[in-house]
Structure formats: C-alpha cells, structure tokens
Design an enzyme around this catalytic site. Structure first.
Site, short mmCIF file in Angstrom:
data_model
loop_
_atom_site.label_atom_id
_atom_site.label_comp_id
_atom_site.label_asym_id
_atom_site.label_seq_id
_atom_site.Cartn_x
_atom_site.Cartn_y
_atom_site.Cartn_z
N GLY A 33 0.83 -1.20 0.00
CA GLY A 33 0.00 0.00 0.00
C GLY A 33 0.86 1.25 0.00
O GLY A 33 2.02 1.21 0.45
N GLN A 52 2.87 9.87 1.39
CA GLN A 52 4.22 9.29 1.42
C GLN A 52 5.08 9.73 0.24
O GLN A 52 6.30 9.61 0.29
CB GLN A 52 4.12 7.76 1.43
CG GLN A 52 3.53 7.20 2.71
CD GLN A 52 3.37 5.71 2.62
OE1 GLN A 52 2.38 5.21 2.09
NE2 GLN A 52 4.36 4.97 3.11
N CYS A 61 5.89 -0.42 6.88
CA CYS A 61 5.52 0.77 6.12
C CYS A 61 6.71 1.18 5.26
O CYS A 61 7.85 1.16 5.72
CB CYS A 61 5.18 1.89 7.10
SG CYS A 61 4.73 3.44 6.31
N LEU A 62 6.43 1.55 4.02
CA LEU A 62 7.52 1.97 3.13
C LEU A 62 8.20 3.23 3.64
O LEU A 62 9.34 3.52 3.27
CB LEU A 62 6.99 2.20 1.71
CG LEU A 62 6.51 0.93 0.98
CD1 LEU A 62 5.88 1.29 -0.36
CD2 LEU A 62 7.65 -0.06 0.80
N HIS A 99 -4.38 1.53 7.72
CA HIS A 99 -3.00 2.02 7.79
C HIS A 99 -2.80 3.17 6.78
O HIS A 99 -2.26 4.22 7.13
CB HIS A 99 -2.05 0.85 7.49
CG HIS A 99 -0.60 1.21 7.37
ND1 HIS A 99 0.38 0.70 8.20
CD2 HIS A 99 0.05 2.04 6.51
CE1 HIS A 99 1.56 1.21 7.85
NE2 HIS A 99 1.39 2.02 6.82
N GLU A 100 -3.25 2.96 5.55
CA GLU A 100 -3.05 3.99 4.51
C GLU A 100 -3.90 5.23 4.80
O GLU A 100 -3.47 6.36 4.56
CB GLU A 100 -3.38 3.43 3.12
CG GLU A 100 -2.56 2.23 2.67
CD GLU A 100 -1.06 2.39 2.85
OE1 GLU A 100 -0.56 3.53 2.75
OE2 GLU A 100 -0.39 1.38 3.11
N HIS A 155 -2.20 7.57 7.08
CA HIS A 155 -1.21 8.45 6.43
C HIS A 155 -1.85 9.76 5.99
O HIS A 155 -1.23 10.82 6.07
CB HIS A 155 -0.62 7.76 5.19
CG HIS A 155 0.49 6.80 5.48
ND1 HIS A 155 1.67 7.18 6.10
CD2 HIS A 155 0.62 5.46 5.23
CE1 HIS A 155 2.47 6.11 6.20
NE2 HIS A 155 1.85 5.07 5.69
NI NI Z 1 2.64 3.14 5.56
#
Ligand code: NI
Length: 168
Positions: free
Chosen positions: A46, A51, A91-92, A133-134, A137
């Site tokens: 995701g 991000q 998470c990226l 989660h997304e 963000h």
């Molecule tokens: Ni993330």
C-alpha cells in the site's frame, strides 16, 4: 510512468493532513499510475499520496498474492467497523521495521476511484488493516504512533542514522 520518491520517518511532511480530491483529471490518473508503479517496485502492499509528498486523499494498494488486484481509493471514508485484531505492520516510510498494531477487523468503506465514481464495499483481515493504515497516512499518522514512545524513538533514531549514512 515514473518512480516517485518515498518520504521516510521522521520527515515532518509525513505529518501533513491531506486535502480532498476535487478534480478527477489526467494529472490525477498519472499520479495514480506512478504511485502503483512506485508501490509495486518498492515492493509494498500500500502507498498513500502523503508518502510521496502529495497531500491529497488518495491511496493505492494491492494485498493479493499475485500482485494483480490493484485498488485505488480516493476520498475514502470508513462508514462502519467491527471487531479488532492485531497484525504485524510495516511501512515503506519506516523501512525495515515491523510491529504489532491493533485495528478493526471488519470495515465498510466508501471511496471514489480515479474517475470519480463512488462505491461502497466491505473489507476484512489484511485488506482492512491495509486500508486503515493507509488512511492514517492521510491524517499525518504513522503506525509507529501506536507504539510506546520508547520504541518509536528507538526506530526514529536508527532511521535518522541510516539516512545520514546514506547521505555521506
Ligand atoms: Ni505506511
């Protein structure tokens, strides 16, 4: 197509609250396509626009094993939720760290796609966790915010150190 730069914790831009998408045009669809490319390449399941330093309410994801079920959610809303479960999350923007986070197990979501069409659907398990989660963000929130200050600061310091080493 282009790969986008992913911001890393504790970059303060990750704390920006995203604005609603109002224009469903070619620029938006290009960003969606670039975000999918960036997410698959990373690889991740995701990616939120926050991000990649674009502060609009847009996220892309694909939790399928075959990496062939892309899902793009724009202006997403959770209209109901139920149950709770704990899953390891990564998470990226927090590369290399995985920690347990407790979230709703079932959610009902309303969102638009890249053409502005609205739909409603139910999600559970990994898909539900990923959406939550997304969506965090988009509020400027990261999964490390659910951890103890001690753990969060340890991750923060290690990532700062890693970023300095990369810059040297
Ligand atoms: Ni993330």
């Amino acid at each position: 197509m282009a790969l986008l730069n992913i911001l890393h914790f504790p970059d303060p831009r990750l704390r920006t609250v995203a604005k609603a998408v109002v224009e469903f045009d070619e620029n938006l669809r290009q960003l969606v396509s670039d975000m999918f490319e960036t997410m698959y390449e990373a690889p991740g399941i995701g990616l939120a626009a926050t991000q990649v330093d674009r502060h609009i309410r847009l996220l892309v994801m694909d939790v399928s094993d075959g990496r062939n079920q892309p899902l793009c959610l724009i202006n997403p809303q959770i209209i109901s939720s139920d149950g709770d479960e704990e899953m390891d999350e990564g998470c990226l923007s927090v590369p290399g760290y995985y920690e347990k986070v407790r979230r709703a197990e079932y959610i009902r979501v309303r969102a638009q796609n890249e053409f502005g069409d609205t739909r409603e659907f139910a999600a559970r398990g990994l898909e539900a966790v990923c959406i939550q989660h997304e969506m965090d963000h988009l509020e400027g929130k990261l999964f490390v915010d659910y951890l103890s200050a001690l753990k969060r600061n340890r991750i923060r310091n290690k990532l700062i150190k890693a970023q300095k080493q990369q810059a040297d």
